[in-house]
Design a protein around this motif. Structure first.
Motif, PDB file in Angstrom:
ATOM      1  N   PRO A 131       0.798  -1.234   0.000  1.00  0.00           N
ATOM      2  CA  PRO A 131       0.000   0.000   0.000  1.00  0.00           C
ATOM      3  C   PRO A 131       0.831   1.285   0.000  1.00  0.00           C
ATOM      4  O   PRO A 131       0.297   2.361   0.233  1.00  0.00           O
ATOM      5  N   HIS A 132       2.129   1.182  -0.258  1.00  0.00           N
ATOM      6  CA  HIS A 132       2.997   2.354  -0.213  1.00  0.00           C
ATOM      7  C   HIS A 132       2.744   3.272  -1.408  1.00  0.00           C
ATOM      8  O   HIS A 132       2.421   2.814  -2.503  1.00  0.00           O
ATOM      9  N   LEU A 133       2.949   4.564  -1.193  1.00  0.00           N
ATOM     10  CA  LEU A 133       2.709   5.539  -2.243  1.00  0.00           C
ATOM     11  C   LEU A 133       3.935   5.784  -3.113  1.00  0.00           C
ATOM     12  O   LEU A 133       3.802   6.224  -4.254  1.00  0.00           O
ATOM     13  N   SER A 134       5.137   5.511  -2.592  1.00  0.00           N
ATOM     14  CA  SER A 134       6.332   5.939  -3.322  1.00  0.00           C
ATOM     15  C   SER A 134       7.427   4.880  -3.447  1.00  0.00           C
ATOM     16  O   SER A 134       8.482   5.165  -4.005  1.00  0.00           O
ATOM     17  N   HIS A 135       7.196   3.676  -2.960  1.00  0.00           N
ATOM     18  CA  HIS A 135       8.234   2.640  -3.043  1.00  0.00           C
ATOM     19  C   HIS A 135       8.230   2.020  -4.443  1.00  0.00           C
ATOM     20  O   HIS A 135       7.795   0.887  -4.646  1.00  0.00           O
ATOM     21  N   ASN A 136       8.729   2.758  -5.414  1.00  0.00           N
ATOM     22  CA  ASN A 136       8.591   2.284  -6.795  1.00  0.00           C
ATOM     23  C   ASN A 136       9.798   2.583  -7.680  1.00  0.00           C
ATOM     24  O   ASN A 136       9.699   2.484  -8.899  1.00  0.00           O
ATOM     25  N   ASP A 137      10.937   2.937  -7.068  1.00  0.00           N
ATOM     26  CA  ASP A 137      12.092   3.300  -7.893  1.00  0.00           C
ATOM     27  C   ASP A 137      13.420   2.775  -7.358  1.00  0.00           C
ATOM     28  O   ASP A 137      14.484   3.157  -7.848  1.00  0.00           O
TER      29      ASP A 137
END
Length: 263
Positions: A131-137
């Motif tokens: 459900p994280h908003l920014s763990h994508n890079d």
């Protein structure tokens, strides 16, 4: 079973597994193909699990570097808080963050164990790690707070099975960000309380002193761009660094873990 219904069930399973693990949908397809073409009758569930484990522990670690990611390097003093993090492929970071974790662990007192939580998936920038908003890079990782036993000694135990959801509540004299966010309608702010997978180790408590040591050690490296820590803990630990930020009410509270991000 009706073919149309079967197709939609597979489609739902594919979507769910992909959202949860990134590669689970691929493993499902491999399981379906294997089940269809193998001479012997195998259970599709067993074949999918087998394909998933092969991908997770053999194939993905060798492919991820092409996308600039690598598994967090586990050592004697760097460990996942929960093995589910590894099983769900949520333990990938870029080389810079991996090196920073190693340097931090080496700089911490020997009795410390740096326990990490969700990081990133192995492939593709902007692919969401819910459900994280920014763990994508590849640049972000969550790290557990530090706790102490009832006698005040350092312990590497944590208060929940997942590592999330057991909060260090503000005292009556400290700022209560959760109340403020909920007043503004951000009811998801304390949602991690539903993600504990069960509370454990009820005899341990938050160690302000040792968590402060962990935070200051992390911030001693210039590679850290920002860190999210709940405001009352910043106040309690007397932390003064411009890189310590408030994550915003649209996110979730950060008094059950630290969010660390590199440049």
């Amino acid at each position: 079973m009706n073919k149309t219904l079967k197709f939609f069930l597979y489609l739902i399973a594919f979507a769910a597994l992909t959202i949860l693990t990134q590669i689970g949908g691929i493993a499902l397809i491999m399981g379906i193909i294997a089940c269809r073409y193998l001479k012997f009758s195998y259970n599709i569930f067993v074949l999918t699990i087998t394909a998933y484990l092969i991908l997770t522990f053999i194939a993905v670690p060798h492919i991820a570097p092409i996308f600039g990611r690598e598994r967090v390097k586990n050592t004697n003093n760097i460990r996942p808080t929960n093995l589910i993090t590894i099983l769900l492929n949520r333990n990938y970071v870029n080389p810079q963050l991996n090196e920073l974790l190693q340097q931090t662990a080496n700089k911490l007192p020997s009795e410390f164990e740096l326990r990490y939580l969700d990081a990133n998936f192995p492939f593709i920038d902007k692919f969401p790690l819910l459900p994280h908003l920014s763990h994508n890079d590849g640049k972000k990782i969550d790290i557990s707070l530090v706790y102490q036993s009832s006698d005040g000694s350092l312990t590497n135990l944590k208060p929940s099975r997942s590592g999330y959801g057991v909060f260090v509540e503000p005292t009556s004299l400290e700022f209560n960000q959760t109340n403020e966010c909920k007043k503004m309608g951000y009811f998801q702010y304390d949602f991690p309380k539903y993600l504990t997978l069960g509370t454990i180790n009820s005899d341990i408590g938050f160690s302000s002193e040792n968590t402060r040591i962990l935070i200051q050690t992390l911030l001693s490296f210039e590679g850290i761009e920002k860190m999210f820590v709940e405001k009352h803990l910043v106040q309690r630990m007397n932390l003064k660094d411009s890189r310590i930020r408030f994550q915003g009410c649209q996110a979730v509270r950060h008094d059950d873990h630290l969010h660390v991000q590199v440049k």
